[in-house]
Write a protein that holds these residues in place. Structure first.
Motif, PDB file in Angstrom:
ATOM      1  N   PRO A 173       0.803  -1.227   0.000  1.00 50.66           N
ATOM      2  CA  PRO A 173       0.000   0.000   0.000  1.00 50.66           C
ATOM      3  C   PRO A 173       0.835   1.276   0.000  1.00 50.66           C
ATOM      4  CG  PRO A 173      -0.749  -1.555   1.675  1.00 50.66           C
ATOM      5  CD  PRO A 173       0.564  -2.061   1.177  1.00 50.66           C
ATOM      6  N   ILE A 174       0.272   2.319  -0.574  1.00 48.45           N
ATOM      7  CA  ILE A 174       0.895   3.644  -0.557  1.00 48.45           C
ATOM      8  C   ILE A 174       0.692   4.255   0.834  1.00 48.45           C
ATOM      9  CG2 ILE A 174       0.925   5.935  -1.611  1.00 48.45           C
ATOM     10  CD1 ILE A 174       1.805   3.655  -3.462  1.00 48.45           C
ATOM     11  N   VAL A 175       1.759   4.819   1.385  1.00 43.53           N
ATOM     12  CA  VAL A 175       1.666   5.442   2.708  1.00 43.53           C
ATOM     13  C   VAL A 175       1.951   6.940   2.664  1.00 43.53           C
ATOM     14  CG1 VAL A 175       2.227   3.309   3.930  1.00 43.53           C
ATOM     15  CG2 VAL A 175       4.074   4.858   3.237  1.00 43.53           C
ATOM     16  N   GLU A 176       2.494   7.433   1.551  1.00 46.23           N
ATOM     17  CA  GLU A 176       2.785   8.870   1.465  1.00 46.23           C
ATOM     18  C   GLU A 176       2.875   9.293  -0.001  1.00 46.23           C
ATOM     19  OE1 GLU A 176       6.096  12.184   3.008  1.00 46.23           O
ATOM     20  OE2 GLU A 176       6.423  10.031   3.342  1.00 46.23           O
ATOM     21  N   VAL A 177       2.302  10.447  -0.282  1.00 49.31           N
ATOM     22  CA  VAL A 177       2.366  11.028  -1.622  1.00 49.31           C
ATOM     23  C   VAL A 177       2.947  12.432  -1.505  1.00 49.31           C
ATOM     24  CG1 VAL A 177       1.060  11.731  -3.672  1.00 49.31           C
ATOM     25  CG2 VAL A 177       0.328   9.729  -2.346  1.00 49.31           C
ATOM     26  N   SER A 178       3.985  12.721  -2.281  1.00 53.27           N
ATOM     27  CA  SER A 178       4.571  14.060  -2.293  1.00 53.27           C
ATOM     28  C   SER A 178       4.503  14.613  -3.708  1.00 53.27           C
ATOM     29  CB  SER A 178       6.019  14.028  -1.784  1.00 53.27           C
ATOM     30  OG  SER A 178       6.818  13.200  -2.592  1.00 53.27           O
ATOM     31  N   ARG A 179       5.122  15.735  -3.928  1.00 54.95           N
ATOM     32  CA  ARG A 179       4.995  16.428  -5.207  1.00 54.95           C
ATOM     33  C   ARG A 179       5.506  15.590  -6.380  1.00 54.95           C
ATOM     34  NH1 ARG A 179       4.401  21.591  -7.197  1.00 54.95           N
ATOM     35  NH2 ARG A 179       5.560  22.058  -9.095  1.00 54.95           N
ATOM     36  N   ASP A 180       6.620  14.890  -6.194  1.00 55.46           N
ATOM     37  CA  ASP A 180       7.227  14.171  -7.310  1.00 55.46           C
ATOM     38  C   ASP A 180       7.596  12.731  -6.979  1.00 55.46           C
ATOM     39  OD1 ASP A 180       9.244  14.712  -5.571  1.00 55.46           O
ATOM     40  OD2 ASP A 180      10.497  15.828  -6.966  1.00 55.46           O
ATOM     41  N   GLN A 181       7.006  12.171  -5.915  1.00 54.23           N
ATOM     42  CA  GLN A 181       7.276  10.779  -5.608  1.00 54.23           C
ATOM     43  C   GLN A 181       6.214  10.220  -4.673  1.00 54.23           C
ATOM     44  OE1 GLN A 181      11.200  10.897  -3.787  1.00 54.23           O
ATOM     45  NE2 GLN A 181      10.326  11.056  -1.735  1.00 54.23           N
ATOM     46  N   ILE A 182       6.175   8.886  -4.615  1.00 52.10           N
ATOM     47  CA  ILE A 182       5.294   8.197  -3.689  1.00 52.10           C
ATOM     48  C   ILE A 182       6.122   7.175  -2.912  1.00 52.10           C
ATOM     49  CG2 ILE A 182       3.173   8.497  -5.024  1.00 52.10           C
ATOM     50  CD1 ILE A 182       3.563   5.708  -6.138  1.00 52.10           C
ATOM     51  N   ARG A 183       5.652   6.846  -1.704  1.00 49.49           N
ATOM     52  CA  ARG A 183       6.342   5.872  -0.871  1.00 49.49           C
ATOM     53  C   ARG A 183       5.360   4.803  -0.422  1.00 49.49           C
ATOM     54  NH1 ARG A 183       7.424   5.554   4.673  1.00 49.49           N
ATOM     55  NH2 ARG A 183       6.475   7.607   5.021  1.00 49.49           N
ATOM     56  N   THR A 184       5.792   3.548  -0.498  1.00 47.10           N
ATOM     57  CA  THR A 184       4.942   2.426  -0.120  1.00 47.10           C
ATOM     58  C   THR A 184       5.292   1.940   1.283  1.00 47.10           C
ATOM     59  OG1 THR A 184       6.414   0.726  -1.011  1.00 47.10           O
ATOM     60  CG2 THR A 184       4.853   1.744  -2.540  1.00 47.10           C
ATOM     61  N   ARG A 185       4.461   1.037   1.798  1.00 49.96           N
ATOM     62  CA  ARG A 185       4.668   0.535   3.147  1.00 49.96           C
ATOM     63  C   ARG A 185       6.008  -0.194   3.287  1.00 49.96           C
ATOM     64  NH1 ARG A 185      -0.042  -3.122   5.424  1.00 49.96           N
ATOM     65  NH2 ARG A 185      -1.079  -1.075   5.445  1.00 49.96           N
ATOM     66  N   SER A 186       6.442  -0.846   2.237  1.00 45.68           N
ATOM     67  CA  SER A 186       7.703  -1.579   2.295  1.00 45.68           C
ATOM     68  C   SER A 186       8.924  -0.672   2.264  1.00 45.68           C
ATOM     69  CB  SER A 186       7.784  -2.572   1.133  1.00 45.68           C
ATOM     70  OG  SER A 186       7.884  -1.878  -0.115  1.00 45.68           O
ATOM     71  N   GLY A 187       8.705   0.634   2.035  1.00 43.32           N
ATOM     72  CA  GLY A 187       9.807   1.575   1.952  1.00 43.32           C
ATOM     73  C   GLY A 187      10.221   1.918   0.535  1.00 43.32           C
ATOM     74  N   HIS A 188       9.592   1.284  -0.467  1.00 45.51           N
ATOM     75  CA  HIS A 188       9.909   1.579  -1.865  1.00 45.51           C
ATOM     76  C   HIS A 188       9.479   3.010  -2.210  1.00 45.51           C
ATOM     77  CE1 HIS A 188      10.345   1.181  -6.188  1.00 45.51           C
ATOM     78  NE2 HIS A 188       9.056   1.491  -6.342  1.00 45.51           N
ATOM     79  N   ILE A 189      10.357   3.734  -2.875  1.00 42.72           N
ATOM     80  CA  ILE A 189      10.073   5.109  -3.305  1.00 42.72           C
ATOM     81  C   ILE A 189      10.106   5.158  -4.822  1.00 42.72           C
ATOM     82  CG2 ILE A 189      10.882   7.502  -3.288  1.00 42.72           C
ATOM     83  CD1 ILE A 189      11.975   7.031  -0.499  1.00 42.72           C
ATOM     84  N   ALA A 190       9.045   5.667  -5.426  1.00 42.91           N
ATOM     85  CA  ALA A 190       8.956   5.787  -6.879  1.00 42.91           C
ATOM     86  C   ALA A 190       8.787   7.250  -7.260  1.00 42.91           C
ATOM     87  CB  ALA A 190       7.783   4.964  -7.403  1.00 42.91           C
ATOM     88  N   THR A 191       9.609   7.717  -8.179  1.00 46.67           N
ATOM     89  CA  THR A 191       9.478   9.084  -8.671  1.00 46.67           C
ATOM     90  C   THR A 191       8.312   9.143  -9.656  1.00 46.67           C
ATOM     91  OG1 THR A 191      11.077   8.648 -10.439  1.00 46.67           O
ATOM     92  CG2 THR A 191      11.919   9.580  -8.383  1.00 46.67           C
ATOM     93  N   THR A 192       7.595  10.249  -9.658  1.00 48.09           N
ATOM     94  CA  THR A 192       6.404  10.379 -10.490  1.00 48.09           C
ATOM     95  C   THR A 192       6.302  11.786 -11.077  1.00 48.09           C
ATOM     96  OG1 THR A 192       5.052  11.031  -8.594  1.00 48.09           O
ATOM     97  CG2 THR A 192       5.117   8.691  -9.142  1.00 48.09           C
ATOM     98  N   ASP A 193       5.681  11.857 -12.245  1.00 46.50           N
ATOM     99  CA  ASP A 193       5.277  13.145 -12.807  1.00 46.50           C
ATOM    100  C   ASP A 193       3.831  13.448 -12.445  1.00 46.50           C
ATOM    101  OD1 ASP A 193       7.631  14.023 -14.437  1.00 46.50           O
ATOM    102  OD2 ASP A 193       7.284  12.093 -15.418  1.00 46.50           O
ATOM    103  N   ILE A 194       2.994  12.396 -12.446  1.00 44.23           N
ATOM    104  CA  ILE A 194       1.568  12.555 -12.154  1.00 44.23           C
ATOM    105  C   ILE A 194       1.118  11.373 -11.300  1.00 44.23           C
ATOM    106  CG2 ILE A 194      -0.760  12.682 -13.117  1.00 44.23           C
ATOM    107  CD1 ILE A 194       0.450  13.860 -15.647  1.00 44.23           C
ATOM    108  N   VAL A 195       0.422  11.672 -10.210  1.00 44.51           N
ATOM    109  CA  VAL A 195      -0.176  10.637  -9.367  1.00 44.51           C
ATOM    110  C   VAL A 195      -1.692  10.757  -9.488  1.00 44.51           C
ATOM    111  CG1 VAL A 195      -0.430   9.712  -7.043  1.00 44.51           C
ATOM    112  CG2 VAL A 195       1.764  10.678  -7.760  1.00 44.51           C
ATOM    113  N   ILE A 196      -2.344   9.665  -9.872  1.00 42.46           N
ATOM    114  CA  ILE A 196      -3.797   9.634 -10.040  1.00 42.46           C
ATOM    115  C   ILE A 196      -4.372   8.717  -8.965  1.00 42.46           C
ATOM    116  CG2 ILE A 196      -5.701   9.147 -11.604  1.00 42.46           C
ATOM    117  CD1 ILE A 196      -3.613   9.420 -13.907  1.00 42.46           C
TER     118      ILE A 196
END
Length: 435
Positions: free
Chosen positions: A249-272
Motif C-alpha cells: 500500500p501507498i503510505v505517502e504522496v509528495s509532489r514528485d514521488q510516492i512511498r509504499t509501506r515496504s519503503g519503496h520510493i517511486a518518482t512520479t510526474d503525475i499521481v492519479i
C-alpha cells in the motif's frame, strides 16, 4: 401537488427524474425537481476516457435544463449545503460567475419537498494517506477529468521539448488503485500516448513514453471480479506495457514521488488516485440522518432512510443490504435498478399504495482496456452460471451498456440519432483531443 426533489444528476438520479417526469410530471400528479451542482451530465464510468482525451464530451454530455424541458421536470442548479428534515427543505449554495468570482449569479435558495431522494454519488476516498489530497489527482467530476487530461498533455509537450534538446525523459504516471477505474484508465492512457505520437506531440520511441504503474494494496487487481478475470486483466495490462504493484500500500504522496509501506520510493510526474470511495461529506453533517462510516445513507429494503420516512437514497451514496454480509455494490447497474424501482415506489407512495422491497440482481461486470480490448463476465439466471468475455465481443458489450443508459434517459430515437451524428463527427476528427 406532491413535491419530489432529487439531489444529484448522476446515472441513477437523472434516470429517476426522467422516469418520474414522463409519468407523474406529464400527468401533473407531482412537481419533480432535479438538483445538481453542474449544468450537464456525463456518465461517470466514462470519466477515464475524458481524462485520456478519447471521449468527445460535447457529444456525450446531457444538459439538465434541456432534459427537464423534454421530460416534464424542473432543474435547479446548485450544491446542497444544508438539509432541514424537520421542515422538509434543503438549501442550495449560491452560484458565482467563473470569470467574476465576486459576482453572484444565483443567491442561496431553499427548496421544499414532500419526498426527497438523495442521489449524490460518491467521491474518491484518500483514507487519510499523507499528501494524497494535496498532490494526487482525482476523477470525481468532469472538471477534474478535464484538468487531468490537460496536465497529461502539457507534461508530454514539455518532455517532447526536452527530447529535442537531447534530454530524453519518460512521463512517469502512478495510478493508485487497481479497481475498474484504475485499470480502465491505464488502458486508455496507452491509446492517448499512441495518438500523441501520431500527431507529433512527443517524439517517436520504440518503447512507450508513458511509464505507467498501477499500485494496488490488495493481492490482485479488480478484487470485486473473479480471480480468473483479475489474472487475465493483469496479463493484458502487462502486454500494454503497464506495470502492476500488488500487496504494497501507498503510505505517502509528495509532489514528485510516492512511498509504499515496504519503503519503496517511486518518482512520479503525475499521481492519479483511484482507490476507494466515500459519500459526500454533507451527508455526514445532517442532524438526525443515519449514515455509515463513509457517509452513505443507511436505508431499509425500500431504499428509505432508516431515520426519516420522507427521505430515500440510491446509488453510491446509499448503504443498502444485499446479502447477510454484503451491501449493494457501487456500480452503475445498481443505480439503474434502484432508479427503476424508486420510480414505481415513489409513484405508489404518492397514491397511498404499498410496494415490495428492492432486490438487487448482479448481471456481471465488464472492464475496458483501450480502444478494442475489454474483459469481464456475465452472470446468467442460474446460480453459479457465468460467461467469460474478452476481446472485441466484450468491448461490444461494454459499449452496449452505455447505450442502454443513454436510451433509458434520452429514448431510443434520440440515442440512435446521437450515435449516428457522433460517428460522422469522428470521421473528421482525431481519435484523441489534442489541445
Amino acid at each position: 401537488m406532491h413535491r419530489i426533489v432529487i439531489v444529484g444528476g448522476g446515472a441513477g438520479g437523472l434516470e429517476l427524474a426522467t422516469r418520474l417526469g414522463d409519468t407523474m410530471g406529464r400527468e401533473q400528479k407531482a412537481l419533480i425537481t432535479l438538483v445538481d451542482a453542474c449544468p450537464t451530465h456525463v456518465w461517470k464510468p466514462l470519466l477515464h476516457e475524458v481524462a485520456a482525451g478519447s471521449l468527445d464530451v460535447d457529444a456525450h454530455q446531457i444538459e439538465y435544463a434541456a432534459q427537464a424541458h423534454w421530460h416534464h421536470f424542473s432543474f435547479a442548479l446548485g450544491e446542497m449545503v444544508e438539509l432541514d428534515s424537520g421542515s422538509r427543505r434543503l438549501r442550495l449554495s449560491e452560484i458565482r460567475d467563473d470569470e467574476r468570482p465576486n459576482e453572484v449569479v444565483l443567491p442561496t435558495r431553499w427548496i421544499e419537498y414532500d419526498t426527497l431522494v438523495l442521489a449524490l454519488g460518491s467521491r474518491t476516498h484518500s483514507f487519510g494517506i499523507s499528501g494524497a489530497e494535496t498532490h494526487a489527482v482525482t476523477m470525481d467530476t468532469l472538471e477534474q477529468a478535464e484538468r487531468l487530461r490537460k496536465r497529461l498533455l502539457h507534461t508530454c509537450v514539455r518532455n517532447n521539448a526536452l527530447k529535442e534538446a537531447g534530454l530524453h525523459r519518460t512521463v512517469k504516471i502512478a495510478i493508485i488503485g487497481g479497481g475498474a477505474t484504475g485499470v480502465e484508465l491505464a488502458g486508455e492512457l496507452r491509446r492517448m500516448e499512441e495518438s500523441f505520437r501520431k500527431f507529433g506531440l512527443h517524439a517517436s520511441e520504440p518503447t512507450g513514453d508513458f511509464e505507467i504503474t498501477v499500485f494496488e494494496a490488495g493481492t490482485r487487481i479488480l478484487p470485486a471480479l473473479p480471480e480468473r478475470i483479475s489474472a487475465m486483466a493483469q496479463q493484458m495490462l502487462q502486454q500494454l506495457g503497464v506495470s502492476v504493484s500488488l500487496s504494497d500500500p501507498i503510505v505517502e504522496v509528495s509532489r514528485d514521488q510516492i512511498r509504499t509501506r515496504s519503503g519503496h520510493i517511486a518518482t512520479t510526474d503525475i499521481v492519479i488516485w483511484a482507490a476507494g470511495i466515500k459519500a459526500p461529506a454533507v451527508l455526514g453533517c445532517i442532524n438526525g440522518l443515519a449514515v455509515n462510516h463513509i457517509n452513505q445513507v443507511t436505508v431499509d429494503g425500500k431504499l428509505r432512510s432508516v431515520s426519516d420516512d420522507n427521505i430515500f437514497a440510491l446509488g453510491d451514496c446509499a448503504s443498502c443490504s444485499w446479502t447477510n454480509d454484503r451491501s449493494v455494490p457501487p456500480r452503475a447497474q445498481a443505480a439503474h435498478q434502484q432508479a427503476v424501482y424508486l420510480a414505481k415506489a415513489i409513484s405508489a407512495r404518492a397514491r397511498g399504495m404499498a410496494i415490495g422491497d428492492f432486490h438487487y440482481t448482479d448481471y456481471g461486470s465488464l472492464v475496458s482496456l483501450g480502444s478494442s480490448k475489454a474483459i469481464g463476465h456475465l452472470i446468467g439466471g442460474f446460480p453459479g452460471a457465468s460467461l467469460l468475455l474478452e476481446g472485441g465481443l466484450a468491448k461490444l458489450m461494454y459499449t452496449a451498456l452505455y447505450q442502454k443508459h443513454r436510451t433509458a434517459i434520452s429514448g431510443l430515437r434520440r440515442t440512435i440519432v446521437d450515435v449516428l451524428a457522433h460517428r460522422l463527427r469522428r470521421m473528421a476528427r482525431p481519435r484523441v483531443k489534442l489541445h
